[in-house]
Design a protein around this motif. Structure first.
Motif, PDB file in Angstrom:
ATOM      1  N   UNK A   1       0.814  -1.217   0.000  1.00 20.84           N
ATOM      2  CA  UNK A   1       0.000   0.000   0.000  1.00 20.84           C
ATOM      3  C   UNK A   1       0.847   1.268   0.000  1.00 20.84           C
ATOM      4  N   UNK A   2       2.074   1.185   0.488  1.00 18.31           N
ATOM      5  CA  UNK A   2       2.940   2.361   0.567  1.00 18.31           C
ATOM      6  C   UNK A   2       3.684   2.619  -0.747  1.00 18.31           C
ATOM      7  N   UNK A   3       4.118   1.563  -1.420  1.00 17.50           N
ATOM      8  CA  UNK A   3       4.959   1.715  -2.605  1.00 17.50           C
ATOM      9  C   UNK A   3       4.154   1.415  -3.872  1.00 17.50           C
ATOM     10  N   UNK A   4       3.773   2.485  -4.579  1.00 22.45           N
ATOM     11  CA  UNK A   4       2.977   2.336  -5.789  1.00 22.45           C
ATOM     12  C   UNK A   4       3.765   1.681  -6.919  1.00 22.45           C
ATOM     13  N   UNK A   5       5.091   1.784  -6.869  1.00 21.81           N
ATOM     14  CA  UNK A   5       5.920   1.221  -7.930  1.00 21.81           C
ATOM     15  C   UNK A   5       6.265  -0.244  -7.678  1.00 21.81           C
ATOM     16  N   UNK A   6       5.666  -0.832  -6.659  1.00 18.18           N
ATOM     17  CA  UNK A   6       5.954  -2.213  -6.279  1.00 18.18           C
ATOM     18  C   UNK A   6       5.030  -3.183  -6.995  1.00 18.18           C
ATOM     19  N   UNK A   7       5.625  -4.164  -7.622  1.00 18.24           N
ATOM     20  CA  UNK A   7       4.876  -5.277  -8.205  1.00 18.24           C
ATOM     21  C   UNK A   7       4.870  -6.370  -7.145  1.00 18.24           C
ATOM     22  N   UNK A   8       3.710  -6.649  -6.584  1.00 17.25           N
ATOM     23  CA  UNK A   8       3.597  -7.604  -5.486  1.00 17.25           C
ATOM     24  C   UNK A   8       4.115  -8.979  -5.885  1.00 17.25           C
ATOM     25  N   UNK A   9       3.898  -9.365  -7.128  1.00 14.63           N
ATOM     26  CA  UNK A   9       4.383 -10.655  -7.606  1.00 14.63           C
ATOM     27  C   UNK A   9       5.916 -10.682  -7.594  1.00 14.63           C
ATOM     28  N   UNK A  10       6.535  -9.532  -7.872  1.00 17.09           N
ATOM     29  CA  UNK A  10       7.999  -9.456  -7.808  1.00 17.09           C
ATOM     30  C   UNK A  10       8.463  -9.633  -6.359  1.00 17.09           C
ATOM     31  N   UNK A  11       7.819  -8.934  -5.427  1.00 16.52           N
ATOM     32  CA  UNK A  11       8.226  -9.016  -4.028  1.00 16.52           C
ATOM     33  C   UNK A  11       8.094 -10.437  -3.486  1.00 16.52           C
ATOM     34  N   UNK A  12       7.000 -11.096  -3.799  1.00 15.58           N
ATOM     35  CA  UNK A  12       6.750 -12.428  -3.255  1.00 15.58           C
ATOM     36  C   UNK A  12       7.485 -13.545  -3.988  1.00 15.58           C
ATOM     37  N   UNK A  13       7.528 -13.463  -5.324  1.00 16.75           N
ATOM     38  CA  UNK A  13       8.036 -14.587  -6.110  1.00 16.75           C
ATOM     39  C   UNK A  13       9.242 -14.269  -6.989  1.00 16.75           C
ATOM     40  N   UNK A  14       9.567 -12.999  -7.117  1.00 14.99           N
ATOM     41  CA  UNK A  14      10.673 -12.623  -7.991  1.00 14.99           C
ATOM     42  C   UNK A  14      10.261 -12.497  -9.442  1.00 14.99           C
ATOM     43  N   UNK A  15       8.964 -12.605  -9.723  1.00  9.66           N
ATOM     44  CA  UNK A  15       8.473 -12.454 -11.094  1.00  9.66           C
ATOM     45  C   UNK A  15       8.150 -10.994 -11.352  1.00  9.66           C
ATOM     46  N   UNK A  16       8.447 -10.542 -12.559  1.00  9.66           N
ATOM     47  CA  UNK A  16       8.183  -9.153 -12.892  1.00  9.66           C
ATOM     48  C   UNK A  16       9.417  -8.309 -12.641  1.00  9.66           C
ATOM     49  N   UNK A  17       9.213  -7.031 -12.485  1.00  9.04           N
ATOM     50  CA  UNK A  17      10.317  -6.084 -12.338  1.00  9.04           C
ATOM     51  C   UNK A  17      10.080  -5.151 -11.155  1.00  9.04           C
ATOM     52  N   UNK A  18      11.172  -4.576 -10.704  1.00 13.52           N
ATOM     53  CA  UNK A  18      11.059  -3.500  -9.732  1.00 13.52           C
ATOM     54  C   UNK A  18      11.963  -2.371 -10.175  1.00 13.52           C
TER      55      UNK A  18
END
Length: 114
Positions: A56-73
């Protein structure tokens, strides 16, 4: 299943990208400093509440990246929501493009100068 070591590394990348210390990150997200310390040390696993606060704090965050490493940050912005300009609206302006700078996730950039 969440790989704790990989999650910790991605959390550190997020903190480094925004230049947060553990204390300032905890304050920004709204959790206790000890919670961040325990997660970063591997003592505790992140709770769902903790992950949702980060999301909720970081709009540039891809939740799938944070949890699984998929996508980009940081996640790429959706260009479909950008306003569509037609040729006449671009050329009717008295403004001219002077330069364009493209920043990449690896910290490099390209600059195009007219």
């Amino acid at each position: 299943m969440l790989n704790s070591v990989d999650f910790i590394n991605r959390l550190k990348q997020l903190m480094d990208y925004h230049q947060f210390s553990a204390s300032s990150f905890a304050e920004k997200v709204g959790v206790q400093r000890s919670s961040i310390s325990h997660i970063l040390s591997g003592r505790n696993k992140p709770s769902l509440d903790f992950i949702l606060k980060i999301n909720s704090v970081f709009e540039d965050l891809d939740l799938d990246w944070l949890l699984n490493g998929d996508g980009n940050y940081p996640k790429k912005k959706n260009l479909a929501s950008a306003p569509i300009l037609n040729k006449s609206s671009i050329h009717s302006s008295t403004k001219e493009i002077q330069r364009i700078v493209t920043f990449y996730t690896d910290g490099t950039f390209e600059e195009f100068i007219k």
